[in-house]
Structures are given as C-alpha cells and as structure tokens.
Design a protein around this motif. Sequence first.
Motif, short mmCIF file in Angstrom:
data_model
loop_
_atom_site.label_atom_id
_atom_site.label_comp_id
_atom_site.label_asym_id
_atom_site.label_seq_id
_atom_site.Cartn_x
_atom_site.Cartn_y
_atom_site.Cartn_z
N UNK A 42 59.02 24.48 0.65
CA UNK A 42 57.61 24.83 0.55
C UNK A 42 57.48 26.01 -0.36
N UNK A 43 57.41 27.18 0.20
CA UNK A 43 57.37 28.40 -0.58
C UNK A 43 55.99 28.74 -1.10
N UNK A 44 55.83 29.93 -1.65
CA UNK A 44 54.54 30.39 -2.13
C UNK A 44 53.97 29.44 -3.17
N UNK A 45 52.67 29.25 -3.10
CA UNK A 45 51.99 28.43 -4.08
C UNK A 45 51.96 26.95 -3.72
N UNK A 46 52.74 26.52 -2.77
CA UNK A 46 52.75 25.10 -2.41
C UNK A 46 51.88 24.83 -1.19
N UNK A 47 51.46 25.88 -0.51
CA UNK A 47 50.67 25.67 0.70
C UNK A 47 51.50 25.00 1.77
N UNK A 48 50.80 24.47 2.75
CA UNK A 48 51.51 23.77 3.80
C UNK A 48 52.00 24.68 4.91
N UNK A 49 52.86 24.12 5.72
CA UNK A 49 53.37 24.81 6.91
C UNK A 49 54.87 24.57 7.04
N UNK A 50 55.59 25.58 7.48
CA UNK A 50 57.01 25.44 7.79
C UNK A 50 57.22 25.56 9.30
N UNK A 51 58.07 24.70 9.82
CA UNK A 51 58.48 24.75 11.22
C UNK A 51 59.99 24.91 11.22
N UNK A 113 75.51 29.96 13.54
CA UNK A 113 74.41 29.09 13.92
C UNK A 113 73.78 28.39 12.74
N UNK A 114 72.68 27.70 13.01
CA UNK A 114 72.01 26.88 12.01
C UNK A 114 70.51 27.06 12.08
N UNK A 115 69.86 26.80 10.94
CA UNK A 115 68.41 26.76 10.88
C UNK A 115 68.01 25.48 10.17
N UNK A 116 67.16 24.70 10.82
CA UNK A 116 66.58 23.51 10.22
C UNK A 116 65.11 23.82 9.97
N UNK A 117 64.66 23.53 8.74
CA UNK A 117 63.29 23.84 8.35
C UNK A 117 62.56 22.58 7.92
N UNK A 118 61.46 22.33 8.60
CA UNK A 118 60.54 21.27 8.21
C UNK A 118 59.44 21.94 7.40
N UNK A 119 59.15 21.41 6.22
CA UNK A 119 57.98 21.84 5.46
C UNK A 119 57.04 20.66 5.36
N UNK A 120 55.78 20.90 5.69
CA UNK A 120 54.75 19.86 5.61
C UNK A 120 53.63 20.35 4.70
N UNK A 121 53.16 19.48 3.81
CA UNK A 121 52.09 19.90 2.90
C UNK A 121 50.77 20.07 3.65
N UNK A 122 49.91 20.91 3.07
CA UNK A 122 48.56 21.05 3.61
C UNK A 122 47.83 19.73 3.39
N UNK A 123 47.05 19.32 4.34
CA UNK A 123 46.32 18.06 4.19
C UNK A 123 45.10 18.28 3.31
N UNK A 124 44.69 17.24 2.61
CA UNK A 124 43.53 17.31 1.73
C UNK A 124 42.25 17.59 2.51
#
Length: 128
Positions: A42-51, A113-124
Amino acid sequence: MRQAIGNLVTNAVRATAPGGTVTLGAHRPDEPGRAGAPGRAGGPGRGGTSITVTDTGHGIAADDLPKVFDRFWRADSARGRDTGGRGLGLAIAREIVLAHGGTLTAESTPGTGSTFTIWLPASDWAAE
C-alpha cells in the motif's frame, strides 16, 4: 475477509509459544504520524487500509518466505495434518485478498516472529 484474517491469526497462534504474543493491527498506510508506512504494502499515496497480524513465534527462514503462499507447503515439515493444517490457509488467504484487489505479504525473522500484512484498496464508493 474474515476467513483470510482468521487463517493468519490461526497460523500465528500455532507458531507462537505459550507466553508469546499475537497482535492484530489496522490502519491506513498514509495516515499522518504512522511510522513505517513507506515500503509497506500500500504505502503513502495509494490509499486503502493495511491489516497486520504479528507474532513472536519461531519465524520463517528467508529461503522459505517465497513459498509460504504455495498450496500444501508447510514451514514445519515435522508437523502432520493431525497437529496443524494442510498447508492451504495462507494460499486461501492470499486468494481472498487478491479477489478484493489487495495484496498479502509476509516478513519474518527466525527466532523473532513474523508479520503478515493485508493491504486493501480504498473503495470507489467511499470517495463519493
């Protein structure tokens, strides 16, 4: 999405010894004041949400990280089906996330340990 997050949490709990921790987090990667947002899915400028699902478990070797989303692959070859899974949970989680237009990534350090990251785009519809 509940299934994808559930699979990640189940794996994290299995990988973490008693006394360890499993932490869930959710944020927008471009939120002001969020440390570590650049470089993450995701990251800056892409919007959305990270879990994120982070554990203090045994971790995954660097050579094994590219394989974690492969069907039927398990990091612990000594673990049989009767003690934990068929090697499908992460593959299913990734397919669910991809179907929602997102990404699923893994970072890990053996022994830490581990980190799993889900990135989901912002919905229209949210922008309307």
